[in-house]
Write an enzyme that holds these catalytic residues in place. Structure first.
Site, PDB file in Angstrom:
ATOM      1  N   HIS A 145      51.616   5.179  37.933  1.00  0.00           N
ATOM      2  CA  HIS A 145      50.806   4.722  39.068  1.00  0.00           C
ATOM      3  C   HIS A 145      50.031   3.452  38.706  1.00  0.00           C
ATOM      4  O   HIS A 145      48.799   3.402  38.798  1.00  0.00           O
ATOM      5  CB  HIS A 145      49.850   5.815  39.530  1.00  0.00           C
ATOM      6  CG  HIS A 145      49.450   5.665  40.975  1.00  0.00           C
ATOM      7  ND1 HIS A 145      49.013   6.714  41.742  1.00  0.00           N
ATOM      8  CD2 HIS A 145      49.430   4.573  41.790  1.00  0.00           C
ATOM      9  CE1 HIS A 145      48.717   6.284  42.972  1.00  0.00           C
ATOM     10  NE2 HIS A 145      48.965   4.990  43.018  1.00  0.00           N
TER      11      HIS A 145
ATOM     12  N   ARG B 123      53.158   7.250  47.705  1.00  0.00           N
ATOM     13  CA  ARG B 123      52.489   8.443  47.211  1.00  0.00           C
ATOM     14  C   ARG B 123      53.552   9.455  46.799  1.00  0.00           C
ATOM     15  O   ARG B 123      54.593   9.580  47.431  1.00  0.00           O
ATOM     16  CB  ARG B 123      51.566   9.050  48.282  1.00  0.00           C
ATOM     17  CG  ARG B 123      50.292   8.256  48.536  1.00  0.00           C
ATOM     18  CD  ARG B 123      49.344   8.324  47.353  1.00  0.00           C
ATOM     19  NE  ARG B 123      48.059   7.703  47.595  1.00  0.00           N
ATOM     20  CZ  ARG B 123      47.759   6.444  47.292  1.00  0.00           C
ATOM     21  NH1 ARG B 123      48.683   5.665  46.727  1.00  0.00           N
ATOM     22  NH2 ARG B 123      46.569   5.953  47.540  1.00  0.00           N
TER      23      ARG B 123
END
Length: 303
Positions: free
Chosen positions: A269, A222
């Site tokens: 991502h 993250r």
């Protein structure tokens, strides 16, 4: 005969996959629209990755809700925000292999200087030169769960030396308290930890300073694990290189300094976004909900 467990599902593919689970009645809902009238009987809510606040608000309309099931391994956006008495389960096992594959690809690309060769090719330049290699490198993986173990299996055939770190001690795995001492002895660090309050900002200026000159940081977890300003300083100095599949902020806005940072391989991502990802996700969720129907405790309960 007991009634089937009503499960709210955000996609048509999910409804199809869960229809085959005994004791489950899937009901399609749209995360961006009001819940269907029958939703008040739902015991399980499968949440989509977006429209988080809207789905949290919808939970207040579900008096029988007992379980929230995510479609991702990461659950940081849901922690501490669910109604009292509602459990949380993730999709651990659906993304480990593909995310590990991305991390290996990122390391190979940086060591073999693939981005620069692509730039040369676009400019019509044929410039041979010696590059680095992944073979013989010492790689520190932060995270010893599904993602970390999948990465280790893929790295070892490249003749790497792999060390692993987890939040809890176990045989052959270091703890986070040892990271500061491990950093100077590794050529690359791959972050694959879940995001918690204690791990937010883990990779700060002090952390990065302990990495040796020329080392590579890879973040496949993250964005907030890494202090962006601290990483930018190291990249701009040329001391470290990095590969990021996640950023802070995310999505990365136009004009952000990371877009032009030297020595950075940046992807939006996509670590888990490979062919077959939907089938993998719903296979894991089907298994979790089968366990829930049988004994009330899915294997992937979080917290």
């Amino acid at each position: 005969m007991s009634r089937p467990v009503l499960v709210l599902v955000p996609t048509d593919g999910g409804v199809t996959a869960l229809s085959a689970v005994p004791g489950i009645e899937p009901l399609r809902y749209d995360p961006d629209a009001p819940l269907p009238a029958a939703a008040r009987e739902a015991e399980v809510l499968v949440v989509a990755g977006l429209a988080v606040q809207r789905q949290l608000d919808a939970m207040r309309e579900l008096p029988k809700l007992r379980l929230v099931q995510t479609i991702s391994a990461g659950t940081d956006q849901w922690h501490g925000r669910l109604p009292a008495g509602v459990a949380l389960s993730n999709a651990r096992g659906a993304h480990g292999g593909s995310t590990a594959e991305w991390a290996v690809g990122a390391l190979l690309a940086l060591y073999r200087e693939i981005p620069q060769f692509l730039t040369d090719a676009a400019a019509g330049r044929w410039e041979q030169r010696q590059t680095g290699t992944l073979a013989g490198r010492r790689v520190l993986i932060l995270g010893a769960g599904d993602l970390g173990t999948a990465l280790r299996r893929r790295l070892e055939p490249f003749e790497t030396e792999v060390s692993m770190v987890a939040r809890r001690a176990r045989p052959g795995v270091h703890t986070l308290d040892e990271v500061a001492d491990l950093l100077p002895h590794h050529d690359a660090v791959v972050v694959m930890l879940p995001l918690t309050d204690e791990l937010r900002g883990l990779v700060d200026a002090v952390f990065l300073a302990r990495m040796p000159d020329g080392a590579i940081l890879v973040n496949a977890a993250r964005g907030p694990h890494v202090v962006t300003s601290a990483l930018l300083a190291e990249l701009e100095s040329g001391r470290l290189r990095a590969a990021l599949d996640v950023t802070d902020p995310e999505p990365l806005p136009p004009g952000h300094p990371l877009w032009r940072a030297p020595g950075l391989l940046l992807t939006p991502h996509v670590g888990g976004m490979t062919t077959g990802v939907s089938q993998r996700i719903w296979s894991v969720i089907a298994r979790q909900l089968d366990q829930y129907v049988r004994d009330g405790r899915p294997e992937n309960l979080v917290g």
